[in-house]
Design an enzyme around this catalytic site. Structure first.
Site, PDB file in Angstrom:
ATOM      1  N   GLY A 280      41.358  11.735  13.947  1.00  0.00           N
ATOM      2  CA  GLY A 280      40.951  10.890  12.832  1.00  0.00           C
ATOM      3  C   GLY A 280      41.597  11.309  11.538  1.00  0.00           C
ATOM      4  O   GLY A 280      41.896  10.486  10.689  1.00  0.00           O
TER       5      GLY A 280
ATOM      6  N   MET B 101      44.455  13.027  11.552  1.00  0.00           N
ATOM      7  CA  MET B 101      45.870  13.139  11.854  1.00  0.00           C
ATOM      8  C   MET B 101      46.694  12.038  11.210  1.00  0.00           C
ATOM      9  O   MET B 101      46.433  10.868  11.441  1.00  0.00           O
ATOM     10  CB  MET B 101      46.081  13.032  13.369  1.00  0.00           C
TER      11      MET B 101
ATOM     12  N   HIS C 155       2.989  20.316  22.005  1.00  0.00           N
ATOM     13  CA  HIS C 155       2.403  20.322  23.339  1.00  0.00           C
ATOM     14  C   HIS C 155       3.172  19.394  24.270  1.00  0.00           C
ATOM     15  O   HIS C 155       3.544  19.754  25.384  1.00  0.00           O
ATOM     16  CB  HIS C 155       0.929  19.889  23.234  1.00  0.00           C
TER      17      HIS C 155
ATOM     18  N   SER D 215       6.533  40.985  25.946  1.00  0.00           N
ATOM     19  CA  SER D 215       7.179  39.688  26.105  1.00  0.00           C
ATOM     20  C   SER D 215       7.123  38.988  24.746  1.00  0.00           C
ATOM     21  O   SER D 215       6.037  38.796  24.192  1.00  0.00           O
ATOM     22  CB  SER D 215       6.453  38.863  27.166  1.00  0.00           C
TER      23      SER D 215
ATOM     24  N   TYR E  57      14.990  40.484  30.468  1.00  0.00           N
ATOM     25  CA  TYR E  57      15.020  39.118  31.018  1.00  0.00           C
ATOM     26  C   TYR E  57      14.678  38.092  29.951  1.00  0.00           C
ATOM     27  O   TYR E  57      14.142  38.422  28.901  1.00  0.00           O
ATOM     28  CB  TYR E  57      14.032  38.990  32.192  1.00  0.00           C
TER      29      TYR E  57
END
Ligand code: PEP
Ligand code: MG
Length: 902
Positions: A105, A107, A485, A793, A880
């Site tokens: 575009g 170019m 939720h 965690s 993890y």
């Protein structure tokens, strides 16, 4: 800046593919093609450094440039045996921009440069083809005047002044297509064009070829700083100082007649990845014609041409007469093209997007680059190339964008059939869903039981809606963010969800919603695209994803190299099973509250919540115990000894209570108390800010009997399975810890029950007791908590909420503007905010491990399925990440990539 200009030509070049920074993508690849012995018209590249010099020095060039350009032109002249600016033997050139990465575009390109009124006569004499010469001249004037002299339409709703002239001439000559204009019409067009230039630019079209050349070079360098290029760079994070190169190349002509053509092709199918050469071409045309789409191009291969004819109801006879493929029409040039594309793929070891021109049956390559592709194609190409010995497994893993795998895991709309959306919300859970609009969970369930497909439309969803969500094809909400939720549950179910579409005005009473002047009533068809957030009226057609062997292969390779594991967030044995199929090696978060919404269980739950004293509460909890034990039994069994992190009750209790009169009345009857009494109790449980209220471990601390019941259920299930010879590994997780004392309190309560159950059963399964780090204070005091906790965690949903102070359910109201204004780069609930929240995570890991060097650390917030966040988790040393089942493959690939990039 020793060297400003790099030449290329027949089998030689000053540059190569490794020099993209200096020569731009186009220049570097063209040089490389020359070195590979591929036919490329000779030319030269002016470096990106010259662009930077030009910008910094008030549009001046380094001293040597003029001489280097002249020398390079002389080299081209020698090789072509033509002369730039010589009427008797003219050399024409193309001038193109080319940055390090392609910037479509922005170019600027000028073709056929070097022509004037005198030279066009030379071109006629030399080619013996008058039509071609005038066609070339009119193309040149139009392009040059547009790019260099800014002769163009005055505004977006006006016609291009040159196109206006073309239309007039076509009408005068009674032809449809400019390719059908004869030499004299084209000559007339040239005169008209020159007049347009004079009128619009206020000066004559330049006749001096070197003036033309420098005009085009200036324009290309100048285009680096035009507004659209600046905007594009900002959007794509391309640095200002990269600059563009300028490529000057000898013209070869696809517009010399029926034995000439121009085209673009992909070495493999960019949509499917099929190892199949695919391309389009136009006879008697120049490069820009194919891209502009004015004429319908033909197919490069015979096979594609035949399928095209079939699709368009064109008989084989008609095809042979009018729509021959390049393969059939120019067999020699085609055979050469096949040789070249194979050579290019072998060299670049990736699918290439190429541009070519055929002049009088001779092939020339103008450009090659790595082609853009869909996720399915990326996967297939990467795996196929390993099988073909072109690349190794590591390269294949790094080539596939992990986030894009999403496209493969959910059903999608058939994009060819897509209509216009009526509105757009947040793309909360990918996939596509078609169903009839319903406005309550019960209606959704009822209709689904009758075999209907439904879309559940709610302002927002609550745990009470779970039955309707499970029954629906997709979920649409007008409020809530990507961790609302609705979004979390939908992703967990692998179900499409569009959330937080504020434009929807939902009227539950009338059972309809409206957006603008469109109204959708209950029972009317809707289609949701959860990958884009688009909402459509009507039934769009769907395509089911089919996971092919490539997918499984890539996943296997990912596991081989990954140094970080991937678990899943799952609340049911079915989810656990799905996640295991996708390769999860444990459950990182089992949210026990999702287990209480079954009609039978919710009653006992409500009894427990409304109990007047501990004794009453214990009675209700005793009713819940067997259900919970069964749930844990199922999940632990499905995971066969893999770790299962079970979180104790987390949400505020009032979420479990009915809010409407009808359900409250029913509950009152069941408990033998009045509706008024129920209302008083529900009101008493009301909190101004429930997310920061009586939830998480605070529930267990004030009502230890809840913790006791849940721990008992977990341990009884674990012991029973151990007795049956099934390996188990429960991890009991205490939520929402802020102070180590909270953890110690709950651990003590839990340990007493654990010891009792072990004694009662005589079994000794493996188990651990750890905590979530989801309150900033917990991250800051992680060393104190780690003394007693066996694992961490990170609950980054709450951690983000509390670190930013953004309510995770209300962010939808201001997020779009924050993104627009670049205050936020991305939704922080989707991709972890590494600068802020991430620092809490990093600090928490470090503090925790300072006390327990081998402390197991993971993440279970929604970020666990986001590739950038996964890479961040790897960097801070997590063991993890855990995410919803359908995002497990994404996380596995991202984890492998992080390990490889380490
Ligand atoms: C979290 O806060 O990141 C988390 C996983 O818990 P929830 O989303 O259930 O609050
Ligand atoms: Mg949380």
């Amino acid at each position: 800046m020793d060297k400003l200009v790099y030449s290329f030509g027949d089998s030689h070049a000053d540059g190569d593919a490794g020099m993209k920074n200096l020569l731009g993508g186009k220049g570097a690849n063209v040089a490389q093609m020359c070195k590979l012995g591929i036919p490329v018209p000779p030319g030269f590249t002016i470096t990106t450094e010259v662009c930077n010099y030009y910008t910094k020095n008030d549009n001046q060039y380094p001293q040597n440039l003029d001489k280097e350009v002249k020398d390079a032109v002389a080299k081209m002249e020698n090789e072509m045996n033509l002369k730039f600016g010589d009427a008797a033997n003219p050399l024409l050139v193309s001038v193109r921009s080319g940055a390090r990465v392609s910037m479509p575009g922005m170019m600027d390109t000028v073709l056929n440069l070097g022509l004037n009124d005198e030279i066009v006569q030379g071109l006629i004499a030399k080619s013996g083809n008058e039509k071609f010469a005038w066609d070339t001249y009119r193309r040149f004037i139009q392009m040059y005047a547009g790019v260099v002299m800014s002769v163009e339409a005055a505004s977006w709703d006006e016609h291009d002044p040159f196109e206006v002239e073309i239309d007039k001439i076509k009408a005068e000559n009674g032809v449809q297509d400019d390719v059908d204009l004869d030499a004299s019409a084209l000559q007339k067009l040239v005169e008209k064009f020159k007049q347009v230039v004079k009128d619009k630019a206020g000066r004559e079209f330049p006749q001096d070829p070197y003036e033309q050349l420098w005009g085009a070079i200036n324009a290309v360098f100048g285009s680096w700083n035009n507004q659209r290029a600046i905007t594009y760079r900002k959007l794509n994070k391309i640095p200002e100082d990269w600059g563009t190169a300028v490529n000057v190349m000898a013209m070869v002509y696809g517009n010399m007649g029926e034995d000439c053509a121009t085209g673009v092709a992909f070495t493999r199918d960019p949509a499917t990845g099929e190892k199949h050469f695919f391309g389009e071409f136009l006879i008697n045309a120049q490069g820009e014609d194919v891209v502009a789409g004015v004429r319908t191009p033909g197919q490069v291969t015979q096979k594609d041409s035949q399928s095209w004819a079939k699709e368009h109801g064109v008989s084989e006879e008609e095809r042979q007469a009018k729509y021959l493929s390049l393969e059939e029409k120019m067999p020699k040039a085609y055979a050469h093209l096949v040789k070249v594309y194979k050579n290019l793929e072998n060299h670049y070891k990736d699918m290439q997007d190429i541009e070519f021109t055929i002049q009088q049956n001779k092939l020339f390559m103008l450009q090659t680059r790595n082609g853009k592709r869909t996720a399915a194609a990326a996967l297939k190409i990467a795996v196929d190339m390993v099988d073909e010995g072109l690349i190794d497994e590591k390269t294949a893993l790094l080539r596939v964008d992990a986030g894009s795998l999403d496209q493969l895991l959910h059903p999608n709309f058939d994009t060819s059939a897509k209509n216009k959306p009526i509105a757009k919300g947040l793309a909360a859970s990918p996939g596509a869903a078609v169903g009839m609009a319903v406005f309550s969970a019960d209606e959704a369930e009822k209709r689904a039981n009758d075999g209907q497909q439904v879309i559940l439309v709610r302002v927002e969803t609550s745990p009470e809606d779970i039955n309707g969500m499970a029954a629906a094809q997709g979920i649409l909400t007008s409020r809530g963010g990507k961790t609302s939720h609705a979004a979390v549950v939908a992703r967990g179910m692998g179900k499409c969800c569009v959330a937080g579409c504020g434009e929807l005005a939902i009227d539950y009473k009338k059972r309809l919603f409206s957006v603008g002047d469109v109204t959708v009533k209950e029972g009317e068809w809707l289609s949701l695209d959860g990958s884009t957030g688009e909402i459509f009226v009507g039934q769009l057609s769907l395509v089911e994803p089919e996971l092919k062997s490539d997918f499984h292969k890539l996943m296997e390779w990912a596991s081989k190299v990954s140094k970080m594991q991937v678990r899943t967030n799952a609340d049911t044995p079915a989810d656990a099973q799905k996640a295991r199929e996708f390769g999860a090696v444990g459950i990182g978060l089992c949210r026990t509250e999702h287990m209480f919404f079954d009609p039978q269980r919710i009653k006992s739950m409500r009894k427990m919540i409304l109990a007047n004293n501990t004794a009453e509460r214990e009675v209700a909890l005793a009713e819940l115990l067997p259900y919970q034990r069964d749930d844990f039994y199922g999940i632990l069994k499905a995971m066969q000894g893999l770790p299962v992190t079970i979180r104790l009750l987390d949400p505020p209790l009032h979420e479990f209570l009915p809010m409407d009169d009808e359900n409250q009345g029913e509950l009152a009857k069941e408990l033998g108390i009045s509706l008024e009494q129920i209302k008083t109790k529900v009101n008493a449980l009301h909190e101004v800010n429930p997310m920061l209220g009586h939830r998480g471990c605070r529930l267990g601390i004030t009502y230890p009997e809840i913790t006791k019941m849940q721990v008992r259920a977990i341990m009884e299930a674990a012991c029973q399975l151990t007795k049956e010879g099934v390996d188990v590994h429960p991890e009991i997780m205490i939520p929402l810890i802020g102070k180590s004392e909270e953890f110690i309190d709950q651990k003590q309560v839990a340990m007493e029950v654990v010891e009792k159950v072990l004694q009662e059963t005589g079994q000794s399964p493996k188990y651990e007791i750890g905590t979530m780090i989801e309150i900033p204070r917990a991250a800051l005091t992680a060393d104190l908590i780690a003394k007693d906790a066996e694992f961490f965690s990170f609950g980054t949903n709450d951690l983000t909420q509390m670190c930013f102070g953004y309510s995770r359910d209300d962010i939808g109201t201001f997020l779009p503007e924050y993104l627009d204004k670049k205050i936020l780069k991305v939704d922080p609930f989707q991709s972890i905010d590494q600068e802020g929240v991430g620092q809490l995570v990093k600090y928490g890991v470090e503090r925790g491990r300072s006390v327990k060097p081998n402390l197991s650390v993971g993440i279970c917030g929604e970020h666990g399925g986001d590739p950038d966040s996964v890479k961040f988790c790897y960097k801070v040393g997590m063991n993890y990440v855990s995410c919803s089942p359908y995002r497990v493959p994404i996380a596995r690939l991202a984890a492998a990539q992080a390990s490889l990039e380490d």
